[in-house]
Design a protein around this motif. Structure first.
Motif, PDB file in Angstrom:
ATOM      1  N   GLN A   1      -7.160 -27.919  -1.697  1.00 29.07           N
ATOM      2  CA  GLN A   1      -7.795 -29.201  -1.434  1.00 29.07           C
ATOM      3  C   GLN A   1      -8.751 -29.542  -2.567  1.00 29.07           C
ATOM      4  OE1 GLN A   1      -7.084 -31.237   0.988  1.00 29.07           O
ATOM      5  NE2 GLN A   1      -8.675 -32.765   0.676  1.00 29.07           N
ATOM      6  N   VAL A   2      -8.593 -30.730  -3.121  1.00 27.58           N
ATOM      7  CA  VAL A   2      -9.448 -31.166  -4.218  1.00 27.58           C
ATOM      8  C   VAL A   2     -10.809 -31.581  -3.675  1.00 27.58           C
ATOM      9  CG1 VAL A   2      -9.754 -32.933  -5.979  1.00 27.58           C
ATOM     10  CG2 VAL A   2      -7.505 -31.894  -5.636  1.00 27.58           C
ATOM     11  N   GLN A   3     -11.847 -31.202  -4.381  1.00 26.31           N
ATOM     12  CA  GLN A   3     -13.202 -31.651  -4.036  1.00 26.31           C
ATOM     13  C   GLN A   3     -13.825 -32.319  -5.246  1.00 26.31           C
ATOM     14  OE1 GLN A   3     -15.207 -28.103  -2.500  1.00 26.31           O
ATOM     15  NE2 GLN A   3     -14.992 -28.924  -0.436  1.00 26.31           N
ATOM     16  N   LEU A   4     -14.483 -33.433  -4.993  1.00 24.61           N
ATOM     17  CA  LEU A   4     -15.194 -34.149  -6.047  1.00 24.61           C
ATOM     18  C   LEU A   4     -16.674 -34.085  -5.710  1.00 24.61           C
ATOM     19  CD1 LEU A   4     -12.946 -37.340  -6.384  1.00 24.61           C
ATOM     20  CD2 LEU A   4     -12.803 -35.194  -7.667  1.00 24.61           C
ATOM     21  N   SER A  17     -32.292 -46.864 -16.415  1.00 24.89           N
ATOM     22  CA  SER A  17     -30.992 -46.232 -16.633  1.00 24.89           C
ATOM     23  C   SER A  17     -30.806 -45.053 -15.696  1.00 24.89           C
ATOM     24  CB  SER A  17     -30.884 -45.720 -18.079  1.00 24.89           C
ATOM     25  OG  SER A  17     -30.989 -46.775 -19.008  1.00 24.89           O
ATOM     26  N   LEU A  18     -29.546 -44.784 -15.391  1.00 29.28           N
ATOM     27  CA  LEU A  18     -29.144 -43.598 -14.646  1.00 29.28           C
ATOM     28  C   LEU A  18     -27.820 -43.117 -15.212  1.00 29.28           C
ATOM     29  CD1 LEU A  18     -29.816 -44.553 -10.904  1.00 29.28           C
ATOM     30  CD2 LEU A  18     -31.029 -42.802 -12.211  1.00 29.28           C
ATOM     31  N   ARG A  19     -27.548 -41.821 -15.035  1.00 26.91           N
ATOM     32  CA  ARG A  19     -26.269 -41.254 -15.447  1.00 26.91           C
ATOM     33  C   ARG A  19     -25.653 -40.531 -14.254  1.00 26.91           C
ATOM     34  NH1 ARG A  19     -24.526 -36.220 -18.850  1.00 26.91           N
ATOM     35  NH2 ARG A  19     -22.733 -36.991 -20.007  1.00 26.91           N
ATOM     36  N   LEU A  20     -24.479 -40.971 -13.873  1.00 27.35           N
ATOM     37  CA  LEU A  20     -23.743 -40.333 -12.781  1.00 27.35           C
ATOM     38  C   LEU A  20     -22.737 -39.338 -13.349  1.00 27.35           C
ATOM     39  CD1 LEU A  20     -22.932 -43.412 -10.499  1.00 27.35           C
ATOM     40  CD2 LEU A  20     -24.970 -41.969 -10.511  1.00 27.35           C
ATOM     41  N   SER A  21     -22.542 -38.250 -12.598  1.00 27.64           N
ATOM     42  CA  SER A  21     -21.544 -37.247 -12.961  1.00 27.64           C
ATOM     43  C   SER A  21     -20.677 -36.946 -11.742  1.00 27.64           C
ATOM     44  CB  SER A  21     -22.206 -35.950 -13.420  1.00 27.64           C
ATOM     45  OG  SER A  21     -23.010 -36.145 -14.555  1.00 27.64           O
ATOM     46  N   CYS A  22     -19.436 -36.593 -11.996  1.00 24.38           N
ATOM     47  CA  CYS A  22     -18.525 -36.220 -10.917  1.00 24.38           C
ATOM     48  C   CYS A  22     -17.593 -35.137 -11.439  1.00 24.38           C
ATOM     49  CB  CYS A  22     -17.727 -37.424 -10.449  1.00 24.38           C
ATOM     50  SG  CYS A  22     -16.393 -37.024  -9.297  1.00 24.38           S
ATOM     51  N   ALA A  23     -17.654 -33.973 -10.801  1.00 26.07           N
ATOM     52  CA  ALA A  23     -16.821 -32.851 -11.200  1.00 26.07           C
ATOM     53  C   ALA A  23     -15.738 -32.614 -10.156  1.00 26.07           C
ATOM     54  CB  ALA A  23     -17.671 -31.600 -11.363  1.00 26.07           C
ATOM     55  N   ALA A  24     -14.499 -32.530 -10.604  1.00 30.12           N
ATOM     56  CA  ALA A  24     -13.367 -32.272  -9.708  1.00 30.12           C
ATOM     57  C   ALA A  24     -13.019 -30.787  -9.736  1.00 30.12           C
ATOM     58  CB  ALA A  24     -12.168 -33.095 -10.134  1.00 30.12           C
ATOM     59  N   SER A  25     -12.794 -30.232  -8.548  1.00 25.89           N
ATOM     60  CA  SER A  25     -12.426 -28.816  -8.479  1.00 25.89           C
ATOM     61  C   SER A  25     -10.983 -28.611  -8.921  1.00 25.89           C
ATOM     62  CB  SER A  25     -12.597 -28.306  -7.049  1.00 25.89           C
ATOM     63  OG  SER A  25     -11.733 -29.000  -6.171  1.00 25.89           O
ATOM     64  N   GLY A  26     -10.661 -27.400  -9.304  1.00 25.79           N
ATOM     65  CA  GLY A  26      -9.304 -27.081  -9.698  1.00 25.79           C
ATOM     66  C   GLY A  26      -9.007 -27.477 -11.133  1.00 25.79           C
ATOM     67  N   SER A  27      -7.774 -27.215 -11.536  1.00 26.35           N
ATOM     68  CA  SER A  27      -7.400 -27.463 -12.926  1.00 26.35           C
ATOM     69  C   SER A  27      -6.151 -28.328 -13.035  1.00 26.35           C
ATOM     70  CB  SER A  27      -7.171 -26.126 -13.650  1.00 26.35           C
ATOM     71  OG  SER A  27      -6.142 -25.389 -12.988  1.00 26.35           O
ATOM     72  N   PHE A  28      -5.821 -29.036 -11.968  1.00 25.25           N
ATOM     73  CA  PHE A  28      -4.653 -29.907 -12.014  1.00 25.25           C
ATOM     74  C   PHE A  28      -4.910 -31.113 -12.901  1.00 25.25           C
ATOM     75  CE2 PHE A  28      -2.301 -27.595  -8.965  1.00 25.25           C
ATOM     76  CZ  PHE A  28      -3.187 -27.166  -7.996  1.00 25.25           C
ATOM     77  N   PHE A  29      -3.857 -31.640 -13.461  1.00 26.35           N
ATOM     78  CA  PHE A  29      -3.966 -32.785 -14.350  1.00 26.35           C
ATOM     79  C   PHE A  29      -4.389 -34.019 -13.562  1.00 26.35           C
ATOM     80  CE2 PHE A  29      -3.285 -35.424 -17.887  1.00 26.35           C
ATOM     81  CZ  PHE A  29      -2.551 -36.543 -17.496  1.00 26.35           C
ATOM     82  N   ILE A  30      -5.420 -34.699 -14.066  1.00 26.78           N
ATOM     83  CA  ILE A  30      -5.924 -35.900 -13.424  1.00 26.78           C
ATOM     84  C   ILE A  30      -5.507 -37.112 -14.241  1.00 26.78           C
ATOM     85  CG2 ILE A  30      -7.942 -37.123 -12.550  1.00 26.78           C
ATOM     86  CD1 ILE A  30      -9.393 -34.454 -12.410  1.00 26.78           C
ATOM     87  N   SER A 100      -0.227 -36.071  -7.065  1.00 19.94           N
ATOM     88  CA  SER A 100      -0.028 -35.839  -5.629  1.00 19.94           C
ATOM     89  C   SER A 100      -0.782 -36.830  -4.758  1.00 19.94           C
ATOM     90  CB  SER A 100      -0.477 -34.418  -5.272  1.00 19.94           C
ATOM     91  OG  SER A 100      -1.859 -34.247  -5.575  1.00 19.94           O
ATOM     92  N   GLY A 101      -1.689 -37.602  -5.351  1.00 12.04           N
ATOM     93  CA  GLY A 101      -2.478 -38.541  -4.560  1.00 12.04           C
ATOM     94  C   GLY A 101      -3.861 -38.735  -5.140  1.00 12.04           C
ATOM     95  N   ALA A 102      -4.662 -39.529  -4.440  1.00 15.55           N
ATOM     96  CA  ALA A 102      -6.010 -39.841  -4.912  1.00 15.55           C
ATOM     97  C   ALA A 102      -7.047 -39.254  -3.962  1.00 15.55           C
ATOM     98  CB  ALA A 102      -6.191 -41.344  -5.026  1.00 15.55           C
ATOM     99  N   TYR A 103      -8.188 -38.889  -4.529  1.00 10.76           N
ATOM    100  CA  TYR A 103      -9.264 -38.282  -3.751  1.00 10.76           C
ATOM    101  C   TYR A 103     -10.583 -38.987  -4.052  1.00 10.76           C
ATOM    102  CZ  TYR A 103      -5.860 -34.573  -3.079  1.00 10.76           C
ATOM    103  OH  TYR A 103      -4.735 -33.868  -2.750  1.00 10.76           O
TER     104      TYR A 103
END
Length: 114
Positions: A1-4, A17-30, A100-103
Motif C-alpha cells: 500500500q502506497v503512503q504519501l 512563503s511556505l514550502r510543502l513536501s510530500c514523500a511517497a513510500s516504496g520505489s515504484f515508478f511514479i 496501478s492507480g492514484a493515491y
C-alpha cells in the motif's frame, strides 16, 4: 500500500512563503506527482503537477508564485509557495499517479492571514 506523507503547512502572513513536501513510500515508478487544494465550501482543485520527466503544469491563480519540483530518487515532490495570499488558504493534498492507480496524502493545512 502506497503512503504519501506531507509536511510543511502552517500559518503565514500575506506575502510570506511556505514550502510543502510530500514523500511517497516504496520505489515504484511514479508517472505524475502533484498538489491539489480544497478551501472550505469549495471543490478540490489542481494547483500544480509535475511529470517524471519534469514537465510542469500550474493553475493560473498560482503561476509565477508557486514552483513545483520533484526528486525522483526519493519519490518526493516539493512546492515552494511565495507571495502567498489569503485566498491560498486551504488544505493542500499531495497526489501520486502510478500505473496501478492514484493515491492521496492526508492533507496539510495552509492558512494565510491578511
Amino acid at each position: 500500500q502506497v503512503q504519501l506523507v506531507e509536511s510543511g503547512g502552517g500559518l503565514v502572513q500575506a506575502g510570506g512563503s511556505l514550502r510543502l513536501s510530500c514523500a511517497a513510500s516504496g520505489s515504484f515508478f511514479i508517472i505524475m506527482m502533484g498538489w491539489y487544494r480544497q478551501a472550505p465550501g469549495k471543490q478540490r482543485e489542481l494547483v500544480a503537477t509535475i511529470s517524471s520527466g519534469g514537465s510542469t503544469n500550474y493553475a493560473d491563480s498560482v503561476k509565477g508564485r508557486f514552483t513545483i519540483s520533484r526528486d525522483n530518487a526519493k519519490n518526493t515532490v516539493y512546492m515552494q509557495m511565495n507571495s502567498l495570499k489569503p485566498e491560498d488558504t486551504a488544505v493542500y493534498y499531495c497526489n501520486a499517479k502510478y500505473r496501478s492507480g492514484a493515491y492521496w496524502g492526508q492533507g496539510t493545512q495552509v492558512t494565510v492571514s491578511s
